[in-house]
Design an enzyme around this catalytic site. Structure first.
Site, mmCIF file in Angstrom:
data_model
loop_
_atom_site.group_PDB
_atom_site.id
_atom_site.type_symbol
_atom_site.label_atom_id
_atom_site.label_comp_id
_atom_site.label_asym_id
_atom_site.label_seq_id
_atom_site.Cartn_x
_atom_site.Cartn_y
_atom_site.Cartn_z
ATOM 1 N N LYS A 116 0.815 -1.213 0.000
ATOM 2 C CA LYS A 116 0.000 0.000 0.000
ATOM 3 C C LYS A 116 0.855 1.272 0.000
ATOM 4 O O LYS A 116 0.473 2.271 -0.589
ATOM 5 C CB LYS A 116 -0.929 0.016 1.219
ATOM 6 C CG LYS A 116 -2.052 -1.020 1.162
ATOM 7 C CD LYS A 116 -3.004 -0.819 2.338
ATOM 8 C CE LYS A 116 -3.824 -2.052 2.655
ATOM 9 N NZ LYS A 116 -4.872 -2.382 1.705
ATOM 10 N N GLU A 200 -2.810 6.639 8.160
ATOM 11 C CA GLU A 200 -3.649 7.479 7.301
ATOM 12 C C GLU A 200 -4.591 8.303 8.151
ATOM 13 O O GLU A 200 -5.012 7.864 9.219
ATOM 14 C CB GLU A 200 -4.512 6.600 6.376
ATOM 15 C CG GLU A 200 -3.829 6.249 5.097
ATOM 16 C CD GLU A 200 -4.687 5.367 4.201
ATOM 17 O OE1 GLU A 200 -5.879 5.143 4.499
ATOM 18 O OE2 GLU A 200 -4.142 4.895 3.190
ATOM 19 N N HIS A 234 -14.431 -4.062 8.300
ATOM 20 C CA HIS A 234 -13.723 -3.587 7.106
ATOM 21 C C HIS A 234 -13.878 -4.535 5.930
ATOM 22 O O HIS A 234 -13.096 -4.495 4.990
ATOM 23 C CB HIS A 234 -12.225 -3.363 7.378
ATOM 24 C CG HIS A 234 -11.947 -2.335 8.425
ATOM 25 N ND1 HIS A 234 -12.350 -1.023 8.314
ATOM 26 C CD2 HIS A 234 -11.325 -2.424 9.618
ATOM 27 C CE1 HIS A 234 -11.989 -0.360 9.384
ATOM 28 N NE2 HIS A 234 -11.366 -1.190 10.209
ATOM 29 N N ARG A 296 -6.774 -7.690 -9.727
ATOM 30 C CA ARG A 296 -7.451 -8.963 -10.014
ATOM 31 C C ARG A 296 -8.928 -8.675 -10.240
ATOM 32 O O ARG A 296 -9.370 -7.545 -10.101
ATOM 33 C CB ARG A 296 -7.316 -9.889 -8.816
ATOM 34 C CG ARG A 296 -7.805 -9.189 -7.541
ATOM 35 C CD ARG A 296 -7.940 -10.112 -6.368
ATOM 36 N NE ARG A 296 -7.975 -9.416 -5.112
ATOM 37 C CZ ARG A 296 -9.040 -8.882 -4.544
ATOM 38 N NH1 ARG A 296 -10.200 -8.924 -5.162
ATOM 39 N NH2 ARG A 296 -8.965 -8.282 -3.374
HETATM 40 P P1 ADP Z 1 -12.685 -7.777 -2.094
HETATM 41 O O1 ADP Z 1 -12.547 -6.300 -2.027
HETATM 42 O O2 ADP Z 1 -12.809 -8.274 -3.499
HETATM 43 O O3 ADP Z 1 -13.682 -8.341 -1.151
HETATM 44 P P2 ADP Z 1 -10.662 -8.782 -0.316
HETATM 45 O O4 ADP Z 1 -9.289 -8.188 -0.236
HETATM 46 O O5 ADP Z 1 -11.517 -8.580 0.860
HETATM 47 O O6 ADP Z 1 -11.283 -8.247 -1.640
HETATM 48 O O7 ADP Z 1 -10.503 -10.334 -0.594
HETATM 49 C C1 ADP Z 1 -11.021 -10.982 -1.728
HETATM 50 C C2 ADP Z 1 -11.164 -12.433 -1.454
HETATM 51 O O8 ADP Z 1 -9.932 -13.041 -1.347
HETATM 52 C C3 ADP Z 1 -11.929 -12.713 -0.194
HETATM 53 O O9 ADP Z 1 -12.873 -13.706 -0.443
HETATM 54 C C4 ADP Z 1 -10.890 -13.169 0.784
HETATM 55 O O10 ADP Z 1 -11.377 -14.175 1.642
HETATM 56 C C5 ADP Z 1 -9.828 -13.715 -0.118
HETATM 57 N N1 ADP Z 1 -8.516 -13.407 0.398
HETATM 58 C C6 ADP Z 1 -8.048 -12.219 0.785
HETATM 59 N N2 ADP Z 1 -6.788 -12.310 1.199
HETATM 60 C C7 ADP Z 1 -6.438 -13.604 1.053
HETATM 61 C C8 ADP Z 1 -5.247 -14.353 1.287
HETATM 62 N N3 ADP Z 1 -4.151 -13.800 1.768
HETATM 63 N N4 ADP Z 1 -5.239 -15.670 1.019
HETATM 64 C C9 ADP Z 1 -6.329 -16.260 0.535
HETATM 65 N N5 ADP Z 1 -7.482 -15.615 0.290
HETATM 66 C C10 ADP Z 1 -7.530 -14.305 0.536
HETATM 67 P P1 ADP Z 2 -7.863 -3.943 2.524
HETATM 68 O O1 ADP Z 2 -6.615 -4.153 1.744
HETATM 69 O O2 ADP Z 2 -7.863 -4.715 3.786
HETATM 70 O O3 ADP Z 2 -9.060 -4.103 1.667
HETATM 71 P P2 ADP Z 2 -8.297 -1.052 2.387
HETATM 72 O O4 ADP Z 2 -7.177 -0.084 2.425
HETATM 73 O O5 ADP Z 2 -8.919 -1.300 1.069
HETATM 74 O O6 ADP Z 2 -7.785 -2.415 3.009
HETATM 75 O O7 ADP Z 2 -9.407 -0.602 3.430
HETATM 76 C C1 ADP Z 2 -10.469 -1.440 3.813
HETATM 77 C C2 ADP Z 2 -11.620 -0.614 4.362
HETATM 78 O O8 ADP Z 2 -11.220 0.169 5.506
HETATM 79 C C3 ADP Z 2 -12.185 0.405 3.400
HETATM 80 O O9 ADP Z 2 -13.126 -0.165 2.547
HETATM 81 C C4 ADP Z 2 -12.791 1.436 4.336
HETATM 82 O O10 ADP Z 2 -14.027 0.996 4.825
HETATM 83 C C5 ADP Z 2 -11.841 1.451 5.511
HETATM 84 N N1 ADP Z 2 -10.823 2.510 5.342
HETATM 85 C C6 ADP Z 2 -9.640 2.357 4.736
HETATM 86 N N2 ADP Z 2 -8.927 3.510 4.765
HETATM 87 C C7 ADP Z 2 -9.684 4.415 5.426
HETATM 88 C C8 ADP Z 2 -9.479 5.785 5.811
HETATM 89 N N3 ADP Z 2 -8.368 6.434 5.551
HETATM 90 N N4 ADP Z 2 -10.482 6.410 6.486
HETATM 91 C C9 ADP Z 2 -11.613 5.752 6.802
HETATM 92 N N5 ADP Z 2 -11.848 4.459 6.481
HETATM 93 C C10 ADP Z 2 -10.894 3.792 5.804
HETATM 94 MG MG MG Z 3 -9.486 -3.004 -0.005
#
Ligand code: ADP
Ligand code: ADP
Ligand code: MG
Length: 658
Positions: A116, A200, A234, A296
């Protein structure tokens, strides 16, 4: 175009990819762990290869075994789905070294967006607005605390290698920072093997709005936005497209920023640029910031497909095979509104704890898009993601799409494992959600109301009692001309148990008097209801109801209302019940009825074989639990039945005449 591809994934996404591949005339190879040998994606594929034991690290994350399977089966390309190896650049390189095509972006593009902090730096350079904050190499706690102070509270600590909401902590005050940092680090270390974090600004009234992009390595287009603000821990629960309240100006600004992000890294394939939006004063083009890019296909891609009419997997396959982008930006249009709800095996009332169990019964209405990787009889195991299905509805506007979702959830039936089905229904019905008054805290803010199960109605209890007594199937099968002499008025008392979170167990006694085929009088707490079954379903006191009931093993679930689940006391002792009231012989597991060994009216002795069920390649004999008379045969030979389905009813001698 490829002649054959391998899908390096499981569950609904593997099934979804196979469906499009077939439509394009592409052969498919599935891989599976030992736990998934009989999984739906294996059944759907043309060929399948077992790649190891259930643990993901020994199967779905084993790049070497997957590549070997592709080479052995003559697959030319590998589709990674999402999760697992989909964002692993080392895997992409290994695939390419083996002379195969990775259906997705290049290893460099994945690396550029994988962490990130590096991604944010890159996006800043490309002129994409990023969330104000601090990211850098100095990971000293003192230094990070100082950075947080400078950003201003509240802040969000995020794992640089994060995903799936892991390694993330919101901190509101300086004194809470050290403990939160420690927690985020150890979670990140455990989940990603990388404890580094960034800080952040926590955006006020945050909305998660992401843009679907698609590149061919030369140029990129966007396919509009999705709003994924309805989240728990989240993680997304309901997603929709377009975002409620989106303006043309803001959509343009976000779309252009996302395309800039994709083109900055020469992106090829499907990707998603996630933005966080400050919605405290509505949607404004100067109030969105880049959060991360997912390199992806995203779980929620079907809502984009529904509003654009584009099959994103088809595009992935065509672009990976060397074609240019199928459409230019001007030709991509937005039509109507789509919503996706994620049906999980989990217990919302217990902090959304994942649940496991065998799905005894599963049924969806057939006029909406359902993406699932399981069917009745399948196990939700602790090994993998507990998502059971995605339900996608579309309509000319948001209200109709949501209304269709509400109805679809009402018509969905699932039994055998705890699910968030009732929770989803309540969320879709929540006035704030209906009004489009969204932000990422909407679920937390209304949690109490969303997880509180309504008390079951008398009608629901009555139906559950009939099912518990095995009478709901009998009603459907009863032939009014032939069978009725076996259904003399029969009075029985059925106990039902209901678990209430934090309140313990409630016991409900229901008296049932059977009046005729499919006709019963039910008494609950002195109140009387008449239930009748006909071809159209149930009538309660003469009025047709949308309620349906299913018995599965030791549980009875009622659908279409408040979705209560009742358990039956001590199901194993049922046949020996002192009252002798219930001699219903149930299928102990889903299976095929091989043989019905007795006819109605037959006298049987305890231990005598009544029926044979074939399940899991084995035959199971069902025997008489006591001496008696066969009152009714409810199952047919050669028919597949579900766990808990009644096969026949045994009565103690003399009972029928009573
Ligand atoms: P999305 O925004 O598409 O929901 P996520 O980051 O939450 O994306 O994860 C997408 C999918 O991949 C979810 O179903 C989660 O369970 C799976 N996933 C996320 N991280 C991992 C990981 N490190 N290994 C295996 N599966 C993962
Ligand atoms: P991940 O890789 O686990 O998906 P993200 O960076 O996409 O992590 O953040 C996941 C969720 O956390 C976002 O969908 C949002 O709901 C919350 N979030 C992330 N960053 C912020 C922020 N700076 N302020 C408020 N909420 C946040
Ligand atoms: Mg995300």
């Amino acid at each position: 175009m490829f002649r054959r591809i391998l899908i390096a994934n499981r569950g609904e996404i593997a099934c979804r990819v196979i469906r499009t591949a077939r439509r394009l005339g592409i052969g498919t190879v599935a891989v599976h762990s030992e736990a998934d040998a009989r999984a739906l994606h294996v059944e759907m594929a043309d060929e399948a290869v077992c790649i190891g034991p259930p643990a993901p690290a020994e199967s779905y994350l084993r790049g070497d075994a997957i590549i070997e399977a592709a080479l052995a089966t003559g697959a030319e390309a590998i589709h990674p789905g999402y999760g697992f190896l989909s964002e692993n650049p080392d895997f992409v390189e290994a695939v390419e070294r083996a002379g195969l095509v990775f259906i997705g972006p290049s290893a460099e593009a994945i690396r550029a967006m994988g962490l990130k902090d590096a991604a944010k730096r890159l996006m800043e350079e490309a002129g994409v607005p990023v969330v104000p904050g601090w990211h850098g190499d100095n990971q000293d706690p003192e230094h990070l605390a100082g950075a947080a102070e400078a950003i201003g509270w509240p802040v969000l600590i995020k794992a640089v290698a994060g995903g799936g909401g892991k390694g993330m902590r919101r901190v509101d005050r300086a004194e809470d920072f050290p403990a939160a940092l420690e927690a985020a680090r150890s979670e990140a270390e455990k989940a990603f093997g990388d404890g580094r974090v960034l800080i952040e600004k926590f955006i006020a009234r945050p909305r998660h709005i992401e843009v679907q992009i698609f590149g061919d390595g030369r140029r990129a287009v966007h396919l509009f936005e999705r709003d994924c603000s309805a989240q728990r821990r989240h993680q997304k629960v309901i997603e929709e497209a377009p975002a409620p309240g989106m303006t043309a100006e803001m959509r343009d600004a976000m779309g252009q920023a996302a395309v800039r992000a994709a083109e900055a890294i020469g992106y090829a394939g499907a990707g998603t640029v996630e933005f966080i939006v400050d919605a405290s004063e509505g949607l404004r083009p100067d109030r969105f910031w880049f959060m991360e890019m997912n390199t992806r296909l995203q779980v929620e891609h079907p809502v984009t497909e529904a509003v654009t009419g584009i099959d994103l997997v088809e595009w992935q396959l065509r672009v990976a095979a060397g074609e240019e982008l199928p459409l230019t930006q001007e030709r991509i249009t937005l039509r109507g509104h789509a919503v996706e709800a994620r049906l999980y095996a989990e217990r919302p009332e217990a902090g959304f704890l994942p649940a496991t169990g065998r799905i005894a019964h599963l049924s969806f209405p057939d006029d909406v898009r359902i993406e699932t990787g399981v069917r009745a009889g399948d196990e939700i195991s602790p090994w993998y993601d507990p998502m059971i299905a995605k339900i996608i509805t579309h309509g000319p506007n948001r209200e109709i799409a949501l209304q269709r979702m509400a109805l679809t959830l009402e018509e969905t039936e699932i039994a055998g494992t705890a699910t968030n089905l009732a929770f989803l229904s309540r969320l879709v019905g929540l006035p704030a959600f209906r009004a489009g008054d969204l932000d990422t805290a909407i679920i937390d803010r209304h949690l109490e109301a969303l997880v509180r199960a309504a008390a079951p109605t008398d009608a629901e209890i009555a139906l559950a009692a009939l099912a518990a007594a095995g009478l709901e199937r009998a009603a459907m099968l009863a032939d009014p001309l032939l069978g009725f002499h076996l259904w003399q008025p029969l009075v029985q008392t059925v106990p039902l148990l209901r678990q209430e979170e934090g309140k313990g167990e409630e016991r409900i006694e229901v008296r049932i008097a059977t009046l005729g085929p499919g006709r019963h009088r039910v008494e609950i707490d002195g109140k009387r209801l008449t239930l009748e079954h006909d071809a159209g379903g149930w009538r309660i006191d003469g009025a047709k109801t949308a309620l349906r009931v299913r018995r599965a093993g030791g549980e009875v679930a009622v659908f279409g209302g408040t979705n209560p689940v009742f358990t039956l006391p001590d199901p194993l002792a049922r046949g020996d019940d002192a009252e002798g009231a219930d001699g219903t012989i149930l299928a102990p597991m889903p299976g095929l009825v091989r043989q019905i060994a007795v006819a109605p009216g037959a006298r049987v002795t305890r231990g005598q074989r009544l029926a044979v069920l074939e399940a899991m390649k084995m035959e199971h004999s069902l025997t008489a639990p006591f001496d008696g008379v066969v009152a009714a045969v409810l199952a047919e030979e050669g028919v597949q039945i579900e766990a808990g389905a009644p096969i026949l009813v045994l009565e103690e001698e003399g009972e029928a005449a009573a």
